[in-house]
Enzyme design. Structure first.
Site, PDB file in Angstrom:
ATOM      1  N   TYR A 178       0.717  -1.840  14.626  1.00  0.00           N
ATOM      2  CA  TYR A 178       1.851  -1.205  13.960  1.00  0.00           C
ATOM      3  C   TYR A 178       2.055   0.197  14.533  1.00  0.00           C
ATOM      4  CZ  TYR A 178       4.804   0.060   9.913  1.00  0.00           C
ATOM      5  OH  TYR A 178       5.839   0.449   9.087  1.00  0.00           O
ATOM      6  N   CYS A 228      -7.505   3.361  11.629  1.00  0.00           N
ATOM      7  CA  CYS A 228      -7.766   2.235  12.542  1.00  0.00           C
ATOM      8  C   CYS A 228      -6.818   1.058  12.364  1.00  0.00           C
ATOM      9  CB  CYS A 228      -9.212   1.752  12.369  1.00  0.00           C
ATOM     10  SG  CYS A 228      -9.594   1.155  10.698  1.00  0.00           S
ATOM     11  N   CYS A 258      14.751   4.610  12.591  1.00  0.00           N
ATOM     12  CA  CYS A 258      13.790   5.115  13.575  1.00  0.00           C
ATOM     13  C   CYS A 258      14.239   4.800  14.996  1.00  0.00           C
ATOM     14  CB  CYS A 258      12.411   4.515  13.309  1.00  0.00           C
ATOM     15  SG  CYS A 258      11.648   5.068  11.770  1.00  0.00           S
ATOM     16  N   LEU A 280     -16.894   5.742  19.968  1.00  0.00           N
ATOM     17  CA  LEU A 280     -15.569   6.277  19.703  1.00  0.00           C
ATOM     18  C   LEU A 280     -15.291   6.304  18.203  1.00  0.00           C
ATOM     19  CD1 LEU A 280     -13.518   4.232  22.348  1.00  0.00           C
ATOM     20  CD2 LEU A 280     -14.929   6.268  22.717  1.00  0.00           C
TER      21      LEU A 280
END
Length: 413
Positions: free
Chosen positions: A157, A203, A390, A198
């Protein structure tokens, strides 16, 4: 305000009043052409043949007029959500209006009282620890089944990268391939040796984590969406990557570990202006000396920022409560103040426009299954408006997408 049948009928009998209002607002349209149709079938055309062509079908002129007069641009959005008006191409209409914003004057601005209410509504949803959990859940915990209907199989996303950062090569990549290309680009920017640990702040559904784990890294992912975490954990087990991936329901401000490198993909937009310095302080604290951070952030044009900051928009009030877009300058100044050094900055906003276009296509193609999940017409219109709003912003250049690579200097450098 309640609208009864008599008021609706009165509205339909007032094309003259509403027509004169629309004429007063739109007569100065200088770029592109807009055709406005009223309920009685009468039409007015504004602008010229140069630029975008769009249409606006006004079903309830009086309600449309009042919404515009009180809430300005937000009223336009609310009118679409209520079905007061429609268009054959929502993105084209919003882009046309945006490109002519300079000629509309106060028509796109809310009244003083409405603006005060909008600011209060926005501020009451600040991203405190409790507010962040509430705000994230409001958007991301709509249900994995909902997002699965229109995202690509990686459940990513965020913007895809269709080739390099210049013109999107949409004919050469599927959406899924472009998302994987984005993840590989981030890993290339980190230039991390295999086995690096990392941290991923925000997430999502674990797409980047799985790509990084497959490349030989360990990843600790943070999220405030329980449904996203559930999906990410299931997928890590299904891929046999669970030993390299650890997901936590944790606010980024509460992270105390140190990591070789960090990644944050379109999470910063949800932080909120008040907490921007704390975000960068946390990032610097969590990086080992010499560690790098790859951030993918939506930014807003410097010239547009002052008005944007003072006028909460459709995205902040309906989609991402508590959010705020920074400018590139904000990011660079705050990173520097936290002791982080800028290594690279790459814009690729048109790639996001293409990503949004494809999401919109998939969303519309799966409208039936999405509706069967229990989402009503108002919700569907809200998401269509959000995706088109957007996309239009990225195509106009009012907003951009930038990948930043930051580094915590080694001691003494």
């Amino acid at each position: 305000m309640a609208w009864d049948k008599s008021m609706t009928e009165t509205a339909r009998n007032l094309p003259g009043i509403s027509g004169r209002y629309f004429s007063a607002v739109l007569n100065g349209l200088a770029r592109g052409t807009l055709e406005v149709e009223f309920p009685d079938g009468s039409c007015q055309t504004f602008g010229n043949a140069d630029g975008i062509h769009a249409d606006l079908h006004v079903h309830r002129p009086w309600r449309t007029l009042i919404r515009l007069r009180i809430h300005g641009a937000l009223g336009l959005a609310e009118g679409y959500l209520a079905g007061d008006w429609t268009t054959s191409d929502l993105t084209a209409l919003l882009q046309l209006l945006g490109e002519n914003d300079d000629v509309f004057g106060g028509a796109s601005r809310p009244s003083a009282l409405a603006l005060l209410a909008m600011r209060l509504r926005h501020r009451l949803r600040a991203n405190t620890h409790r507010g962040s959990r509430r705000n994230i859940a409001a958007h991301y915990d709509l249900g994995n089944d909902f997002y699965r209907e229109w995202l690509d199989p990686t459940m990513t996303y965020s913007a895809a990268l269709f080739g390099e950062s210049g013109t999107p090569q949409t004919d050469s990549y599927t959406l899924e391939q472009a998302q994987q290309r984005k993840y590989q680009r981030i890993l290339e920017q980190l230039d991390a040796p295999a086995g690096s640990h990392l941290l991923e702040i925000g997430c999502g559904w674990g797409g980047f984590g799985r790509a990084a784990a497959a490349a030989g890294h360990r990843v600790t992912g943070l999220s405030l969406s329980r449904q996203q975490l559930e999906w990410a954990e299931e997928q890590s087990r299904a891929a046999g990557l669970q030993d390299a991936l650890a997901y936590h329901y944790r606010d980024y401000r509460d992270e105390t570990g140190q990591y070789d490198h960090a990644v944050s993909i379109e999470m910063f937009e949800a932080v909120g202006e008040r907490y921007w310095p704390e975000y960068f302080e946390t990032l610097a604290r969590c990086l080992k000396p010499g560690g790098r951070a790859a951030l993918q952030v939506i930014t807003i044009d410097e010239a547009a920022y002052p008005l944007y900051r003072e006028t909460p928009d459709f995205i902040q009030l309906y989609i991402f409560p508590g959010g705020m877009l920074p400018t590139r300058g904000h990011l660079q100044r705050m990173a520097s103040a936290a002791g982080l050094r800028l290594r690279a900055m790459t814009p690729f906003g048109l790639h996001y426009a293409e990503t949004l276009r494809l999401w919109q296509e998939r969303f519309n193609a799966h409208a039936g299954p999405i509706g069967a999940l229990g989402y009503d017409t108002h919700f569907m219109r809200m998401w269509r408006y959000y995706l088109s709003y957007c996309e239009a912003g990225f195509r106009m250049g009012n907003i951009d997408l930038v990948q930043f690579v930051l580094e915590r200097p080694e001691y003494g450098t």
